[in-house]
Design a protein around this motif. Structure first.
Motif, PDB file in Angstrom:
ATOM      1  N   SER A  23       0.720  -1.143   0.014  1.00 29.62           N
ATOM      2  CA  SER A  23       0.234   0.003  -0.047  1.00 29.62           C
ATOM      3  C   SER A  23       0.886   1.264   0.012  1.00 29.62           C
ATOM      4  O   SER A  23       0.465   2.309  -0.616  1.00 29.62           O
ATOM      5  CB  SER A  23      -0.939  -0.063   1.058  1.00 29.62           C
ATOM      6  N   THR A  24       2.053   1.199   0.638  1.00 25.75           N
ATOM      7  CA  THR A  24       3.015   2.289   0.671  1.00 25.75           C
ATOM      8  C   THR A  24       3.527   2.602  -0.526  1.00 25.75           C
ATOM      9  O   THR A  24       3.498   3.692  -1.240  1.00 25.75           O
ATOM     10  CB  THR A  24       4.197   2.095   1.662  1.00 25.75           C
ATOM     11  N   VAL A  25       3.893   1.553  -1.428  1.00 25.87           N
ATOM     12  CA  VAL A  25       4.424   1.878  -2.787  1.00 25.87           C
ATOM     13  C   VAL A  25       3.286   2.346  -3.943  1.00 25.87           C
ATOM     14  O   VAL A  25       3.534   3.194  -4.458  1.00 25.87           O
ATOM     15  CB  VAL A  25       4.931   0.323  -3.240  1.00 25.87           C
ATOM     16  N   VAL A  26       2.079   1.610  -3.647  1.00 22.01           N
ATOM     17  CA  VAL A  26       1.090   2.113  -4.636  1.00 22.01           C
ATOM     18  C   VAL A  26       0.698   3.560  -4.180  1.00 22.01           C
ATOM     19  O   VAL A  26       0.576   4.240  -5.277  1.00 22.01           O
ATOM     20  CB  VAL A  26      -0.197   1.101  -4.488  1.00 22.01           C
ATOM     21  N   ARG A  27       0.600   3.831  -3.058  1.00 26.57           N
ATOM     22  CA  ARG A  27       0.092   5.220  -2.653  1.00 26.57           C
ATOM     23  C   ARG A  27       1.312   6.515  -3.051  1.00 26.57           C
ATOM     24  O   ARG A  27       0.905   7.272  -3.749  1.00 26.57           O
ATOM     25  CB  ARG A  27      -0.043   5.589  -1.192  1.00 26.57           C
ATOM     26  N   SER A  28       2.575   6.057  -2.762  1.00 23.15           N
ATOM     27  CA  SER A  28       3.537   6.811  -3.544  1.00 23.15           C
ATOM     28  C   SER A  28       3.503   7.134  -4.880  1.00 23.15           C
ATOM     29  O   SER A  28       3.599   8.063  -5.348  1.00 23.15           O
ATOM     30  CB  SER A  28       4.877   6.220  -2.880  1.00 23.15           C
ATOM     31  N   ALA A  29       3.586   5.878  -5.642  1.00 24.69           N
ATOM     32  CA  ALA A  29       3.400   5.881  -7.335  1.00 24.69           C
ATOM     33  C   ALA A  29       2.123   6.673  -7.541  1.00 24.69           C
ATOM     34  O   ALA A  29       2.383   7.535  -8.529  1.00 24.69           O
ATOM     35  CB  ALA A  29       3.486   4.334  -7.652  1.00 24.69           C
ATOM     36  N   MET A  30       1.010   6.418  -7.052  1.00 23.57           N
ATOM     37  CA  MET A  30      -0.080   7.210  -7.720  1.00 23.57           C
ATOM     38  C   MET A  30      -0.213   8.811  -7.091  1.00 23.57           C
ATOM     39  O   MET A  30      -0.638   9.501  -7.733  1.00 23.57           O
ATOM     40  CB  MET A  30      -1.548   6.678  -7.194  1.00 23.57           C
ATOM     41  N   LEU A  31       0.378   8.981  -6.025  1.00 28.44           N
ATOM     42  CA  LEU A  31       0.359  10.550  -5.761  1.00 28.44           C
ATOM     43  C   LEU A  31       1.430  11.140  -6.513  1.00 28.44           C
ATOM     44  O   LEU A  31       1.431  12.453  -6.736  1.00 28.44           O
ATOM     45  CB  LEU A  31       0.679  10.631  -4.295  1.00 28.44           C
ATOM     46  N   HIS A  32       2.604  10.369  -7.075  1.00 28.83           N
ATOM     47  CA  HIS A  32       3.533  11.246  -7.678  1.00 28.83           C
ATOM     48  C   HIS A  32       3.130  11.274  -9.121  1.00 28.83           C
ATOM     49  O   HIS A  32       3.519  12.310 -10.041  1.00 28.83           O
ATOM     50  CB  HIS A  32       4.934  10.184  -7.652  1.00 28.83           C
ATOM     51  N   GLY A  33       2.375  10.526  -9.866  1.00 26.21           N
ATOM     52  CA  GLY A  33       1.931  10.516 -11.134  1.00 26.21           C
ATOM     53  C   GLY A  33       3.030  10.057 -12.020  1.00 26.21           C
ATOM     54  O   GLY A  33       4.251   9.703 -11.715  1.00 26.21           O
ATOM     55  N   GLY A  34       2.570  10.487 -13.378  1.00 25.19           N
ATOM     56  CA  GLY A  34       3.710  10.108 -14.334  1.00 25.19           C
ATOM     57  C   GLY A  34       3.837   8.636 -14.585  1.00 25.19           C
ATOM     58  O   GLY A  34       2.984   7.718 -14.730  1.00 25.19           O
ATOM     59  N   ASN A  35       5.176   8.068 -14.930  1.00 30.51           N
ATOM     60  CA  ASN A  35       5.506   6.844 -15.239  1.00 30.51           C
ATOM     61  C   ASN A  35       5.255   5.797 -13.923  1.00 30.51           C
ATOM     62  O   ASN A  35       4.787   4.686 -14.241  1.00 30.51           O
ATOM     63  CB  ASN A  35       6.841   6.690 -15.652  1.00 30.51           C
ATOM     64  N   PRO A  36       5.654   6.287 -12.914  1.00 30.90           N
ATOM     65  CA  PRO A  36       5.045   5.181 -11.685  1.00 30.90           C
ATOM     66  C   PRO A  36       3.562   4.763 -11.880  1.00 30.90           C
ATOM     67  O   PRO A  36       3.275   3.698 -11.462  1.00 30.90           O
ATOM     68  CB  PRO A  36       5.556   5.928 -10.544  1.00 30.90           C
ATOM     69  N   ALA A  37       2.878   6.042 -11.842  1.00 38.06           N
ATOM     70  CA  ALA A  37       1.583   5.715 -11.993  1.00 38.06           C
ATOM     71  C   ALA A  37       1.006   4.911 -12.769  1.00 38.06           C
ATOM     72  O   ALA A  37      -0.012   3.948 -12.703  1.00 38.06           O
ATOM     73  CB  ALA A  37       0.518   7.056 -11.674  1.00 38.06           C
ATOM     74  N   LYS A  38       1.565   4.951 -14.201  1.00 41.80           N
ATOM     75  CA  LYS A  38       1.204   4.358 -15.193  1.00 41.80           C
ATOM     76  C   LYS A  38       1.688   2.967 -15.131  1.00 41.80           C
ATOM     77  O   LYS A  38       0.855   1.723 -15.514  1.00 41.80           O
ATOM     78  CB  LYS A  38       1.724   4.870 -16.654  1.00 41.80           C
ATOM     79  N   THR A  39       2.695   2.711 -14.330  1.00 43.63           N
ATOM     80  CA  THR A  39       3.261   1.277 -14.239  1.00 43.63           C
ATOM     81  C   THR A  39       2.049   0.576 -13.208  1.00 43.63           C
ATOM     82  O   THR A  39       1.769  -0.533 -13.442  1.00 43.63           O
ATOM     83  CB  THR A  39       4.617   1.327 -13.609  1.00 43.63           C
ATOM     84  N   ILE A  40       1.650   1.376 -12.112  1.00 44.40           N
ATOM     85  CA  ILE A  40       0.803   0.805 -11.363  1.00 44.40           C
ATOM     86  C   ILE A  40      -0.385   0.325 -11.948  1.00 44.40           C
ATOM     87  O   ILE A  40      -1.049  -0.815 -11.777  1.00 44.40           O
ATOM     88  CB  ILE A  40       0.409   1.698 -10.132  1.00 44.40           C
TER      89      ILE A  40
END
Length: 101
Positions: A23-40
């Motif tokens: 949940s920490t990883v997903v939250r960090s990626a989604m809040l940051h946006g960009g490629n990390p959010a696309k990966t999730i």
């Protein structure tokens, strides 16, 4: 923290690596946006089709911050397929070897 900072921080010691959660990883990626959010989002599609299990938090973190092909270790246009960061030449080579070519 952003995904890249979270990854670097989690690699500092065993305690921080063990305290990393999905949940920490997903939250960090989604809040940051960009490629990390696309990966999730891409991983969510694969997991919702039941094509793969939920990766461990550390593996998920590596996929989120990944920029290199996992087979040839070269920075290229990398595609996330089935939970693996792979470039097109490596993907086509592996696909051909599985088909018997």
């Amino acid at each position: 923290l952003g995904p890249f900072d979270l990854y670097r921080t989690s690699m500092c010691c065993k305690f921080l690596k063990a305290s990393l959660t999905t949940s920490t990883v997903v939250r960090s990626a989604m809040l940051h946006g960009g490629n990390p959010a696309k990966t999730i989002e891409e991983l969510y599609k694969i997991m919702s089709q039941r094509a793969m299990h939920v990766p461990s938090p550390l593996r998920l973190m590596r996929l989120v911050v990944g920029k290199r092909c996992e087979f040839c270790n070269v920075i290229k246009c990398v595609r996330l397929k089935a939970g693996v960061m792979v470039c097109w030449p490596c993907l086509s080579r592996r696909r051909d070897s599985l088909n018997g070519f």
